[in-house]
Design a protein around this motif. Structure first.
Motif, PDB file in Angstrom:
ATOM      1  N   GLU A  73       0.828  -1.207   0.000  1.00 13.78           N
ATOM      2  CA  GLU A  73       0.000   0.000   0.000  1.00 13.78           C
ATOM      3  C   GLU A  73       0.859   1.251   0.000  1.00 13.78           C
ATOM      4  N   SER A  74       0.390   2.297  -0.634  1.00 14.63           N
ATOM      5  CA  SER A  74       1.132   3.560  -0.666  1.00 14.63           C
ATOM      6  C   SER A  74       1.244   4.141   0.740  1.00 14.63           C
ATOM      7  N   SER A  75       2.384   4.739   1.044  1.00 13.60           N
ATOM      8  CA  SER A  75       2.534   5.345   2.366  1.00 13.60           C
ATOM      9  C   SER A  75       3.354   6.630   2.270  1.00 13.60           C
ATOM     10  N   ILE A  76       3.309   7.402   3.355  1.00 12.68           N
ATOM     11  CA  ILE A  76       4.058   8.662   3.418  1.00 12.68           C
ATOM     12  C   ILE A  76       5.115   8.538   4.508  1.00 12.68           C
ATOM     13  N   GLU A  77       6.358   8.850   4.178  1.00  8.33           N
ATOM     14  CA  GLU A  77       7.414   8.955   5.183  1.00  8.33           C
ATOM     15  C   GLU A  77       7.473  10.403   5.631  1.00  8.33           C
ATOM     16  N   LEU A  78       7.456  10.600   6.940  1.00  7.83           N
ATOM     17  CA  LEU A  78       7.516  11.969   7.457  1.00  7.83           C
ATOM     18  C   LEU A  78       8.888  12.229   8.048  1.00  7.83           C
ATOM     19  N   ILE A  79       9.476  13.368   7.680  1.00  8.44           N
ATOM     20  CA  ILE A  79      10.774  13.748   8.215  1.00  8.44           C
ATOM     21  C   ILE A  79      10.549  14.877   9.221  1.00  8.44           C
ATOM     22  N   ALA A  80      10.989  14.642  10.454  1.00  7.25           N
ATOM     23  CA  ALA A  80      10.779  15.623  11.523  1.00  7.25           C
ATOM     24  C   ALA A  80      11.668  16.850  11.307  1.00  7.25           C
ATOM     25  N   THR A  81      11.413  17.879  12.086  1.00 14.69           N
ATOM     26  CA  THR A  81      12.189  19.124  11.952  1.00 14.69           C
ATOM     27  C   THR A  81      13.675  18.895  12.218  1.00 14.69           C
ATOM     28  N   ASP A  82      14.014  17.883  13.039  1.00 10.45           N
ATOM     29  CA  ASP A  82      15.427  17.600  13.316  1.00 10.45           C
ATOM     30  C   ASP A  82      16.073  16.748  12.220  1.00 10.45           C
ATOM     31  N   GLY A  83      15.334  16.440  11.174  1.00  8.19           N
ATOM     32  CA  GLY A  83      15.892  15.694  10.049  1.00  8.19           C
ATOM     33  C   GLY A  83      15.739  14.193  10.157  1.00  8.19           C
ATOM     34  N   ASN A  84      15.215  13.740  11.301  1.00  7.75           N
ATOM     35  CA  ASN A  84      15.045  12.299  11.476  1.00  7.75           C
ATOM     36  C   ASN A  84      13.707  11.812  10.930  1.00  7.75           C
ATOM     37  N   LEU A  85      13.721  10.579  10.479  1.00  9.12           N
ATOM     38  CA  LEU A  85      12.500   9.961   9.977  1.00  9.12           C
ATOM     39  C   LEU A  85      11.602   9.599  11.156  1.00  9.12           C
ATOM     40  N   LEU A  86      10.339  10.014  11.109  1.00  4.30           N
ATOM     41  CA  LEU A  86       9.399   9.631  12.170  1.00  4.30           C
ATOM     42  C   LEU A  86       9.116   8.140  12.041  1.00  4.30           C
ATOM     43  N   ASN A  87       9.238   7.409  13.149  1.00  4.13           N
ATOM     44  CA  ASN A  87       8.888   5.995  13.060  1.00  4.13           C
ATOM     45  C   ASN A  87       7.372   5.845  13.071  1.00  4.13           C
ATOM     46  N   GLU A  88       6.935   4.609  12.896  1.00  8.45           N
ATOM     47  CA  GLU A  88       5.500   4.342  12.764  1.00  8.45           C
ATOM     48  C   GLU A  88       4.712   4.888  13.945  1.00  8.45           C
ATOM     49  N   GLN A  89       5.292   4.681  15.142  1.00 11.80           N
ATOM     50  CA  GLN A  89       4.583   5.106  16.346  1.00 11.80           C
ATOM     51  C   GLN A  89       4.492   6.638  16.438  1.00 11.80           C
ATOM     52  N   GLU A  90       5.600   7.301  16.083  1.00 16.44           N
ATOM     53  CA  GLU A  90       5.598   8.775  16.116  1.00 16.44           C
ATOM     54  C   GLU A  90       4.607   9.344  15.106  1.00 16.44           C
ATOM     55  N   THR A  91       4.558   8.703  13.936  1.00 17.47           N
ATOM     56  CA  THR A  91       3.596   9.143  12.918  1.00 17.47           C
ATOM     57  C   THR A  91       2.175   8.955  13.438  1.00 17.47           C
ATOM     58  N   ALA A  92       1.943   7.792  14.041  1.00 15.68           N
ATOM     59  CA  ALA A  92       0.609   7.501  14.576  1.00 15.68           C
ATOM     60  C   ALA A  92       0.240   8.510  15.660  1.00 15.68           C
ATOM     61  N   THR A  93       1.218   8.884  16.498  1.00 16.23           N
ATOM     62  CA  THR A  93       0.970   9.849  17.569  1.00 16.23           C
ATOM     63  C   THR A  93       0.571  11.209  16.985  1.00 16.23           C
ATOM     64  N   LEU A  94       1.293  11.603  15.940  1.00 17.01           N
ATOM     65  CA  LEU A  94       0.979  12.891  15.296  1.00 17.01           C
ATOM     66  C   LEU A  94      -0.455  12.880  14.788  1.00 17.01           C
ATOM     67  N   LEU A  95      -0.832  11.788  14.140  1.00 12.79           N
ATOM     68  CA  LEU A  95      -2.175  11.699  13.565  1.00 12.79           C
ATOM     69  C   LEU A  95      -3.222  11.512  14.662  1.00 12.79           C
ATOM     70  N   LYS A  96      -2.856  10.732  15.701  1.00 13.58           N
ATOM     71  CA  LYS A  96      -3.802  10.433  16.763  1.00 13.58           C
ATOM     72  C   LYS A  96      -4.097  11.679  17.610  1.00 13.58           C
ATOM     73  N   SER A  97      -3.062  12.418  17.926  1.00 14.27           N
ATOM     74  CA  SER A  97      -3.282  13.600  18.755  1.00 14.27           C
ATOM     75  C   SER A  97      -4.151  14.594  18.003  1.00 14.27           C
ATOM     76  N   PHE A  98      -4.101  14.514  16.657  1.00 16.54           N
ATOM     77  CA  PHE A  98      -4.998  15.348  15.877  1.00 16.54           C
ATOM     78  C   PHE A  98      -6.431  14.875  16.061  1.00 16.54           C
ATOM     79  N   ASP A  99      -6.612  13.538  16.051  1.00 16.34           N
ATOM     80  CA  ASP A  99      -7.957  12.971  16.195  1.00 16.34           C
ATOM     81  C   ASP A  99      -8.630  13.434  17.486  1.00 16.34           C
ATOM     82  N   HIS A 100      -7.813  13.655  18.500  1.00 11.69           N
ATOM     83  CA  HIS A 100      -8.340  14.116  19.774  1.00 11.69           C
ATOM     84  C   HIS A 100      -9.147  15.414  19.578  1.00 11.69           C
ATOM     85  N   PHE A 101      -8.667  16.239  18.663  1.00  5.59           N
ATOM     86  CA  PHE A 101      -9.359  17.505  18.398  1.00  5.59           C
ATOM     87  C   PHE A 101     -10.592  17.327  17.506  1.00  5.59           C
ATOM     88  N   ALA A 102     -10.517  16.293  16.674  1.00  5.51           N
ATOM     89  CA  ALA A 102     -11.535  16.159  15.616  1.00  5.51           C
ATOM     90  C   ALA A 102     -12.944  16.003  16.166  1.00  5.51           C
TER      91      ALA A 102
END
Ligand SMILES: [Mg+2]
Length: 340
Positions: free
Chosen positions: A311-340
């Motif tokens: 399946e197609s996916s997006i790799e996210l690069i954090a401001t410090d230049g590191n690749l966000l791992n799966e959990q960090e990506t999920a956290t970013l998206l999940k914490s958004f869901d909290h607002f939704a």
């Protein structure tokens, strides 16, 4: 067109009101409409070697907007979201139909709604050519028509490996406005007044879409959030994407928030109505010129790469230049869901 149930005599008023504005626009401008409101159908002039782009969006009170929203903003937004879809395909607006259910005939409300509606219709030379009115819970459905030279439409499926990923304007302000209105975040009242138009009166990137016809390999408009919408391009094009969070274009207002909120709102906040598009890296100079000409920021936020999984996916690069791992990506998206 503009039929209504016979028992609703008051709706004649609406019909006449919308028709007068529409007729005025058709007589003032030389538009490719053979017949506007008044017969069973409107007639669009089809041009040789052009394709008709058609899109429809429904706005439901309580779901897509607050019931007490300024009707002028609502009139603007109802058409703007449709023009944004035309823009995403590189289509030039031709006209639109309006189907509207109203709980009551409130002439003040209608006057304000139609002021917002016709102001944006005139800006983009897109006349009202028909529709329907009925009594019911407030519900606004617009269908817009546009034209694009045969074979020149920009689809979601054209992104290829190595293409740059671009976004217009800035992202996250509509979400910032919503968060402020819900008191989820603190924001200066004067700042809120300045940014709330980003949510209530979005600017469809019609001229950009047309300018990108021979340049972009894929495009769409951001209605549900940048990353979620970008995924539609990746999926349709059978590729992966890499996005640099630090590159996401944010307004001065969003930049005042915590880094977490900035990333969440810019990456996942909806209702931006900016264009996200891909283009070969050889087009960078041309795209910079288009942005300059339109006085619109166009920002390169990442690139297209080969698919790693089924399946197609997006790799996210954090401001410090590191690749966000799966959990960090999920956290970013999940914490958004909290607002939704
Ligand atoms: Mg769309």
């Amino acid at each position: 067109m503009f039929s209504q149930s016979p028992s609703l005599g008051e709706f004649d008023l609406i019909q006449h009101f919308f028709k007068a504005e529409s007729d005025a626009m058709l007589s003032e401008e030389n538009l490719p409409i053979s017949l506007g409101i008044g017969d069973d159908c409107a007639l669009l002039q089809t041009l040789p070697n052009e394709e008709i782009a058609i899109t429809s969006d429904m706005l439901v009170s309580g779901k897509h907007f607050f019931a007490d929203t300024n009707p002028e903003w609502l009139g603007h937004k109802a058409l703007a979201v449709n023009l944004s879809d035309l823009a995403a395909m590189g289509a030039k607006p031709l006209g639109f139909t309006l189907a509207i259910a109203l709980p009551e005939v409130n002439s003040k409300w209608l006057e304000s709604f139609s002021k917002g509606l016709f102001a944006i219709a005139k800006t983009y030379s897109c006349p009202l050519i028909g529709g329907d009115t009925t009594a019911g819970p407030l519900n606004i459905c617009i269908t817009a028509f546009g034209s694009v030279p045969k074979g020149k439409s920009i689809r979601r499926s054209g992104a290829t490996i190595g293409d740059d990923i671009w976004v217009s304007g800035s992202v996250g302000d509509a979400r910032l406005t919503l968060a402020a209105l819900r008191h989820e975040i603190g924001i200066e009242k004067t700042d809120l007044e300045l940014i709330q138009s980003r949510m209530h009166q979005p600017t469809p990137r019609v001229h950009l879409g047309i300018a990108l016809r021979d340049i972009a390999s894929a495009a769409l408009d951001i209605s549900d959030g940048l990353l979620g919408d970008l995924k539609h391009i990746l999926k349709a094009s059978k590729v992966d994407g890499r996005v640099f969070l630090a590159e996401l274009p944010k307004s001065a207002y969003l930049l005042q928030q915590s880094e977490q909120i900035q990333n969440q709102f810019a990456a996942c906040g909806g209702d931006d109505y900016e264009l996200c598009f891909t283009a070969p890296s050889t087009q960078r100079e041309t795209i910079a010129q288009i942005g300059h000409k339109l006085n619109l920021a166009l920002t390169r936020i990442g690139h297209i790469q080969a698919m790693k999984n089924a399946e197609s996916s997006i790799e996210l690069i954090a401001t410090d230049g590191n690749l966000l791992n799966e959990q960090e990506t999920a956290t970013l998206l999940k914490s958004f869901d909290h607002f939704a």
